[in-house]
Motif scaffolding. Sequence first.
Motif, PDB file in Angstrom:
ATOM      1  N   LYS A  49       1.181  -7.559  -3.562  1.00 27.30           N
ATOM      2  CA  LYS A  49       1.942  -6.526  -4.367  1.00 27.30           C
ATOM      3  C   LYS A  49       1.256  -5.869  -5.181  1.00 27.30           C
ATOM      4  O   LYS A  49       1.630  -4.466  -5.390  1.00 27.30           O
ATOM      5  CB  LYS A  49       2.744  -7.764  -5.433  1.00 27.30           C
ATOM      6  N   ASN A  50       0.143  -6.142  -5.876  1.00 25.35           N
ATOM      7  CA  ASN A  50      -0.673  -5.275  -6.671  1.00 25.35           C
ATOM      8  C   ASN A  50      -1.256  -4.228  -5.734  1.00 25.35           C
ATOM      9  O   ASN A  50      -1.421  -3.033  -5.913  1.00 25.35           O
ATOM     10  CB  ASN A  50      -1.746  -5.802  -7.220  1.00 25.35           C
ATOM     11  N   CYS A  51      -1.851  -4.579  -4.224  1.00 23.99           N
ATOM     12  CA  CYS A  51      -2.029  -3.444  -3.467  1.00 23.99           C
ATOM     13  C   CYS A  51      -1.192  -2.457  -3.039  1.00 23.99           C
ATOM     14  O   CYS A  51      -1.492  -1.465  -3.078  1.00 23.99           O
ATOM     15  CB  CYS A  51      -2.370  -4.414  -2.178  1.00 23.99           C
ATOM     16  N   ALA A  52       0.195  -2.841  -2.789  1.00 24.14           N
ATOM     17  CA  ALA A  52       1.208  -1.996  -2.735  1.00 24.14           C
ATOM     18  C   ALA A  52       1.444  -1.131  -3.769  1.00 24.14           C
ATOM     19  O   ALA A  52       1.795   0.089  -3.543  1.00 24.14           O
ATOM     20  CB  ALA A  52       2.465  -2.741  -2.327  1.00 24.14           C
ATOM     21  N   SER A  53       1.461  -1.669  -4.822  1.00 23.49           N
ATOM     22  CA  SER A  53       1.706  -0.634  -6.333  1.00 23.49           C
ATOM     23  C   SER A  53       0.573   0.129  -6.219  1.00 23.49           C
ATOM     24  O   SER A  53       0.960   1.492  -6.713  1.00 23.49           O
ATOM     25  CB  SER A  53       1.795  -1.238  -7.454  1.00 23.49           C
ATOM     26  N   VAL A  54      -0.612  -0.053  -5.867  1.00 29.44           N
ATOM     27  CA  VAL A  54      -1.717   0.932  -5.915  1.00 29.44           C
ATOM     28  C   VAL A  54      -1.532   2.014  -4.762  1.00 29.44           C
ATOM     29  O   VAL A  54      -1.573   3.268  -5.143  1.00 29.44           O
ATOM     30  CB  VAL A  54      -3.225   0.229  -5.752  1.00 29.44           C
ATOM     31  N   CYS A  55      -1.246   1.654  -3.645  1.00 27.97           N
ATOM     32  CA  CYS A  55      -0.931   2.399  -2.593  1.00 27.97           C
ATOM     33  C   CYS A  55       0.246   3.496  -2.857  1.00 27.97           C
ATOM     34  O   CYS A  55       0.072   4.593  -2.500  1.00 27.97           O
ATOM     35  CB  CYS A  55      -0.667   1.794  -1.347  1.00 27.97           C
ATOM     36  N   GLU A  56       1.220   2.947  -3.356  1.00 29.27           N
ATOM     37  CA  GLU A  56       2.402   3.913  -3.909  1.00 29.27           C
ATOM     38  C   GLU A  56       2.208   4.879  -4.867  1.00 29.27           C
ATOM     39  O   GLU A  56       2.807   5.817  -5.136  1.00 29.27           O
ATOM     40  CB  GLU A  56       3.856   2.911  -4.227  1.00 29.27           C
ATOM     41  N   ASN A  57       1.362   4.617  -5.863  1.00 26.10           N
ATOM     42  CA  ASN A  57       0.882   5.660  -6.934  1.00 26.10           C
ATOM     43  C   ASN A  57      -0.130   6.576  -6.409  1.00 26.10           C
ATOM     44  O   ASN A  57      -0.421   7.540  -7.122  1.00 26.10           O
ATOM     45  CB  ASN A  57       0.394   4.738  -7.961  1.00 26.10           C
ATOM     46  N   GLY A  64       3.648   1.334   1.047  1.00 22.62           N
ATOM     47  CA  GLY A  64       3.540   0.148   0.691  1.00 22.62           C
ATOM     48  C   GLY A  64       1.740  -0.214   0.938  1.00 22.62           C
ATOM     49  O   GLY A  64       1.337   0.656   1.209  1.00 22.62           O
ATOM     50  N   CYS A  74      -7.772  -4.031   0.449  1.00 23.78           N
ATOM     51  CA  CYS A  74      -6.157  -3.640   0.188  1.00 23.78           C
ATOM     52  C   CYS A  74      -6.175  -2.515   1.439  1.00 23.78           C
ATOM     53  O   CYS A  74      -7.041  -1.462   1.544  1.00 23.78           O
ATOM     54  CB  CYS A  74      -6.305  -2.963  -1.042  1.00 23.78           C
ATOM     55  N   CYS A  76      -3.398   0.455   2.883  1.00 25.23           N
ATOM     56  CA  CYS A  76      -2.099   0.974   2.534  1.00 25.23           C
ATOM     57  C   CYS A  76      -1.193   1.268   3.997  1.00 25.23           C
ATOM     58  O   CYS A  76      -1.913   1.541   4.758  1.00 25.23           O
ATOM     59  CB  CYS A  76      -2.258   2.450   1.956  1.00 25.23           C
TER      60      CYS A  76
END
Length: 80
Positions: A49-57, A64, A74, A76
């Motif tokens: 979940k943290n990995c996905a949020s970093v990739c989306e930002n 994701g 991580c 992306c």
Amino acid sequence: MSHSMRFFATVLLLAMLIMATEMGPMKIIEAKTCERLSGTFKGICFSSKNCASVCENEDEEFTGGHCSGLRRRCYCTADC
């Protein structure tokens, strides 16, 4: 004799109609998912979940991310 010929024609027409709808252009194709190692995620990846949020930002077009591998990095992901 005429009644059986009419029945056979109806069955044949229905069979052709069913075959035509199954072979039509309405096939669902899944998109290929591409993945790349995140350049901005720091540390060991424990939460996808943290990995996905970093990739989306990130500035790039990622949708994701997930944690993967023995080194827990991580990655992306995005549709190709």
